[in-house]
Design an enzyme around this catalytic site. Sequence first.
Site, PDB file in Angstrom:
ATOM      1  N   HIS A  69       0.882  -1.179   0.000  1.00 54.54           N
ATOM      2  CA  HIS A  69       0.000   0.000   0.000  1.00 54.54           C
ATOM      3  C   HIS A  69       0.913   1.220   0.000  1.00 54.54           C
ATOM      4  O   HIS A  69       1.518   1.532   1.023  1.00 54.54           O
ATOM      5  CB  HIS A  69      -0.883   0.021   1.247  1.00 54.54           C
ATOM      6  CG  HIS A  69      -1.720  -1.210   1.415  1.00 54.54           C
ATOM      7  ND1 HIS A  69      -3.037  -1.276   1.016  1.00 54.54           N
ATOM      8  CD2 HIS A  69      -1.428  -2.423   1.939  1.00 54.54           C
ATOM      9  CE1 HIS A  69      -3.515  -2.492   1.291  1.00 54.54           C
ATOM     10  NE2 HIS A  69      -2.564  -3.209   1.854  1.00 54.54           N
ATOM     11  N   PHE A  70       1.035   1.891  -1.149  1.00 52.62           N
ATOM     12  CA  PHE A  70       2.003   2.982  -1.269  1.00 52.62           C
ATOM     13  C   PHE A  70       1.360   4.368  -1.168  1.00 52.62           C
ATOM     14  O   PHE A  70       2.021   5.385  -1.336  1.00 52.62           O
ATOM     15  CB  PHE A  70       2.842   2.826  -2.539  1.00 52.62           C
ATOM     16  CG  PHE A  70       3.930   1.762  -2.426  1.00 52.62           C
ATOM     17  CD1 PHE A  70       4.230   1.155  -1.211  1.00 52.62           C
ATOM     18  CD2 PHE A  70       4.662   1.383  -3.551  1.00 52.62           C
ATOM     19  CE1 PHE A  70       5.246   0.189  -1.113  1.00 52.62           C
ATOM     20  CE2 PHE A  70       5.687   0.423  -3.457  1.00 52.62           C
ATOM     21  CZ  PHE A  70       5.969  -0.171  -2.241  1.00 52.62           C
ATOM     22  N   ARG A  71       0.040   4.409  -0.929  1.00 51.74           N
ATOM     23  CA  ARG A  71      -0.650   5.630  -0.459  1.00 51.74           C
ATOM     24  C   ARG A  71      -0.799   6.759  -1.465  1.00 51.74           C
ATOM     25  O   ARG A  71      -1.347   7.807  -1.110  1.00 51.74           O
ATOM     26  CB  ARG A  71       0.045   6.192   0.797  1.00 51.74           C
ATOM     27  CG  ARG A  71       0.292   5.197   1.921  1.00 51.74           C
ATOM     28  CD  ARG A  71      -0.952   4.540   2.392  1.00 51.74           C
ATOM     29  NE  ARG A  71      -0.773   3.791   3.641  1.00 51.74           N
ATOM     30  CZ  ARG A  71      -1.564   2.799   4.020  1.00 51.74           C
ATOM     31  NH1 ARG A  71      -2.585   2.421   3.265  1.00 51.74           N
ATOM     32  NH2 ARG A  71      -1.360   2.192   5.157  1.00 51.74           N
ATOM     33  N   ASN A 101      -6.622   0.859  -2.167  1.00 48.64           N
ATOM     34  CA  ASN A 101      -7.231   1.730  -1.149  1.00 48.64           C
ATOM     35  C   ASN A 101      -6.494   3.058  -1.004  1.00 48.64           C
ATOM     36  O   ASN A 101      -6.060   3.446   0.074  1.00 48.64           O
ATOM     37  CB  ASN A 101      -7.361   1.008   0.200  1.00 48.64           C
ATOM     38  CG  ASN A 101      -6.042   0.475   0.741  1.00 48.64           C
ATOM     39  OD1 ASN A 101      -5.152   0.108  -0.011  1.00 48.64           O
ATOM     40  ND2 ASN A 101      -5.928   0.430   2.050  1.00 48.64           N
ATOM     41  N   HIS A 183      -8.716 -10.120   0.776  1.00 47.24           N
ATOM     42  CA  HIS A 183      -8.370  -9.881   2.181  1.00 47.24           C
ATOM     43  C   HIS A 183      -9.487 -10.564   2.953  1.00 47.24           C
ATOM     44  O   HIS A 183     -10.614 -10.075   2.986  1.00 47.24           O
ATOM     45  CB  HIS A 183      -8.323  -8.388   2.474  1.00 47.24           C
ATOM     46  CG  HIS A 183      -8.023  -8.061   3.906  1.00 47.24           C
ATOM     47  ND1 HIS A 183      -7.086  -7.129   4.271  1.00 47.24           N
ATOM     48  CD2 HIS A 183      -8.534  -8.544   5.067  1.00 47.24           C
ATOM     49  CE1 HIS A 183      -7.027  -7.058   5.588  1.00 47.24           C
ATOM     50  NE2 HIS A 183      -7.914  -7.905   6.105  1.00 47.24           N
ATOM     51  N   HIS A 237      -2.224 -12.378   2.554  1.00 48.18           N
ATOM     52  CA  HIS A 237      -1.723 -12.423   3.952  1.00 48.18           C
ATOM     53  C   HIS A 237      -2.489 -13.377   4.883  1.00 48.18           C
ATOM     54  O   HIS A 237      -3.131 -12.953   5.838  1.00 48.18           O
ATOM     55  CB  HIS A 237      -1.642 -11.035   4.576  1.00 48.18           C
ATOM     56  CG  HIS A 237      -2.800 -10.103   4.374  1.00 48.18           C
ATOM     57  ND1 HIS A 237      -4.110 -10.514   4.378  1.00 48.18           N
ATOM     58  CD2 HIS A 237      -2.821  -8.761   4.179  1.00 48.18           C
ATOM     59  CE1 HIS A 237      -4.875  -9.465   4.199  1.00 48.18           C
ATOM     60  NE2 HIS A 237      -4.129  -8.395   4.070  1.00 48.18           N
ATOM     61  N   ASP A 308       2.615  -6.701   2.590  1.00 48.76           N
ATOM     62  CA  ASP A 308       1.492  -5.857   3.007  1.00 48.76           C
ATOM     63  C   ASP A 308       2.019  -4.536   3.593  1.00 48.76           C
ATOM     64  O   ASP A 308       1.472  -4.030   4.570  1.00 48.76           O
ATOM     65  CB  ASP A 308       0.595  -6.591   4.017  1.00 48.76           C
ATOM     66  CG  ASP A 308      -0.736  -5.881   4.228  1.00 48.76           C
ATOM     67  OD1 ASP A 308      -1.139  -5.076   3.363  1.00 48.76           O
ATOM     68  OD2 ASP A 308      -1.374  -6.130   5.267  1.00 48.76           O
ATOM     69  N   HIS A 312       1.769   4.029   8.252  1.00 48.01           N
ATOM     70  CA  HIS A 312       1.020   5.128   8.879  1.00 48.01           C
ATOM     71  C   HIS A 312       2.047   5.939   9.658  1.00 48.01           C
ATOM     72  O   HIS A 312       3.078   5.404  10.073  1.00 48.01           O
ATOM     73  CB  HIS A 312      -0.041   4.593   9.838  1.00 48.01           C
ATOM     74  CG  HIS A 312      -1.068   3.722   9.181  1.00 48.01           C
ATOM     75  ND1 HIS A 312      -2.099   4.229   8.418  1.00 48.01           N
ATOM     76  CD2 HIS A 312      -1.200   2.373   9.152  1.00 48.01           C
ATOM     77  CE1 HIS A 312      -2.836   3.215   7.957  1.00 48.01           C
ATOM     78  NE2 HIS A 312      -2.309   2.085   8.380  1.00 48.01           N
TER      79      HIS A 312
HETATM   80  O1  DOR Z   1      -3.106  -3.587   8.413  1.00 48.50           O
HETATM   81  C1  DOR Z   1      -3.482  -3.307   7.294  1.00 48.50           C
HETATM   82  N1  DOR Z   1      -3.498  -2.033   6.860  1.00 48.50           N
HETATM   83  N2  DOR Z   1      -3.902  -4.285   6.466  1.00 48.50           N
HETATM   84  C2  DOR Z   1      -4.382  -4.042   5.231  1.00 48.50           C
HETATM   85  O2  DOR Z   1      -4.668  -4.982   4.518  1.00 48.50           O
HETATM   86  C3  DOR Z   1      -4.557  -2.650   4.758  1.00 48.50           C
HETATM   87  C4  DOR Z   1      -3.811  -1.743   5.551  1.00 48.50           C
HETATM   88  C5  DOR Z   1      -3.779  -0.291   5.206  1.00 48.50           C
HETATM   89  O3  DOR Z   1      -4.000   0.052   4.048  1.00 48.50           O
HETATM   90  O4  DOR Z   1      -3.454   0.491   6.092  1.00 48.50           O
END
Ligand code: DOR
Length: 442
Positions: A69-71, A101, A183, A237, A308, A312
Amino acid sequence: MSSPTNLLIRHAQIILPNGETMIGDVLIRDRLIVEVSPVISSAPTTEAITEVDADGLTLLPGVIDPQVHFREPGLEYKENLFSASCACAKGGVTSFLEMPNTRPLTANQEALDDKLHRASQKSLVNYGFFIGATGDNLTELLAANPTPGIKIFMGSMHGALLMDDEAKLEAIFAEGKRLIAVHAEDQARINQRRQEFAGIHDPAIHSQIQDNEAALLATKLALKLSKKYQRRLHILHMSTAEEAELLRQDKPSWVTAEVTPQHLVLNIDAYKTIGTLAQMNPPLRSHHDNEVLWQALRDGVIDFIATDHAPHTLEEKAQTYPNSPSGMPGVETSLAVMLTAAMEGKCTVAQVVNWMSTAVARAYGIPNKGAIAPGYDADLVLVDLQNYSPVLQEELLTKCGWSPFAGWNLTGWAKTTIVGGQIVYAEGKVNTEVRGQALKFE
Ligand code: DOR
């Protein structure tokens, strides 16, 4: 921007496609591996060639990380394609598959094209992007291109990407042939247990709220639908002993599964030392789950590894549970964590190569990657398996600036990372001029 040079890697311990090790040389021309042999005679002086002395180092195919997840776009304060791909280069990750996402969600061709364009400008390593199921974008899911597949969040998600309605889920399994990656956590069970455990702020409760049963219920449902429609399914995962045992008993040939390094080497004890930094979805489990997952991986019940990577900020993570977000970074440390486990006797280096590169390329139909052989893309990583050094928070390149493995003494760190014949990382420095390419999926 830098262009590919010709490279001659000398005296490396090369992990060959059959898993054997050979000390030898690798010649790279125009992005491709052209020769692998015990000794390659020097190139004619008319040819510009850079020699890399790999004495004492081990050469592996570059890591393909199939869940990150590279945001970007929308959440760049946590991470972006440039910072994340620098972290990849340092971690020996030469290709990644990224999740939908982001903001906006990657739920149609326009959003997919936007990510591909951004990556072409900013990513130092190769890239591919999943398309996310929203429950009302079936046409977009089936038409999206190029993509490794459809990502479905059965649980652990808010908003449009949450797919907790079985009829909507079934409609996606029933249509088309594209790979579905799930997921697998059951949202109804999570909701019910959230109420039961409301008011508890110890982050360790996370593993009880989103418990093994929540994961098992969702995995069972995904398997049921996959069997009904013989639909290519990938379980992202996987985290529990129960799911591993289920697959051991009954795994159709068109189903694959992955596990993260953290679900192999961390467990609920981590809450005591790092608190919410150990909070992720699916959550960390018990020591018993760790061991069963390792065995399932060694036995081929679980096919490969993904990080994964879900960064944050420390500020966000410092909030009191359950306001703290779930997720941890991983691309910078995953290869060293796995190679350290190999050195400790948990598995072989050749198995790590298979799980982190070869098997991923095969499962997603990524051509020309995942092996060191003539004709393959020159995506490579030279690692040092002799020396140990600690994970230092201040040296991390992920924008979030922390790792659950801070302080861990690891071996197998990347010394040189090569993407498409270009040195993107060497001796502690990232070459930010290098750009990766869009991955193809056959
Ligand atoms: O812990 C997680 N955070 N699991 C995920 O599959 C998505 C993710 C996120 O995008 O922060």
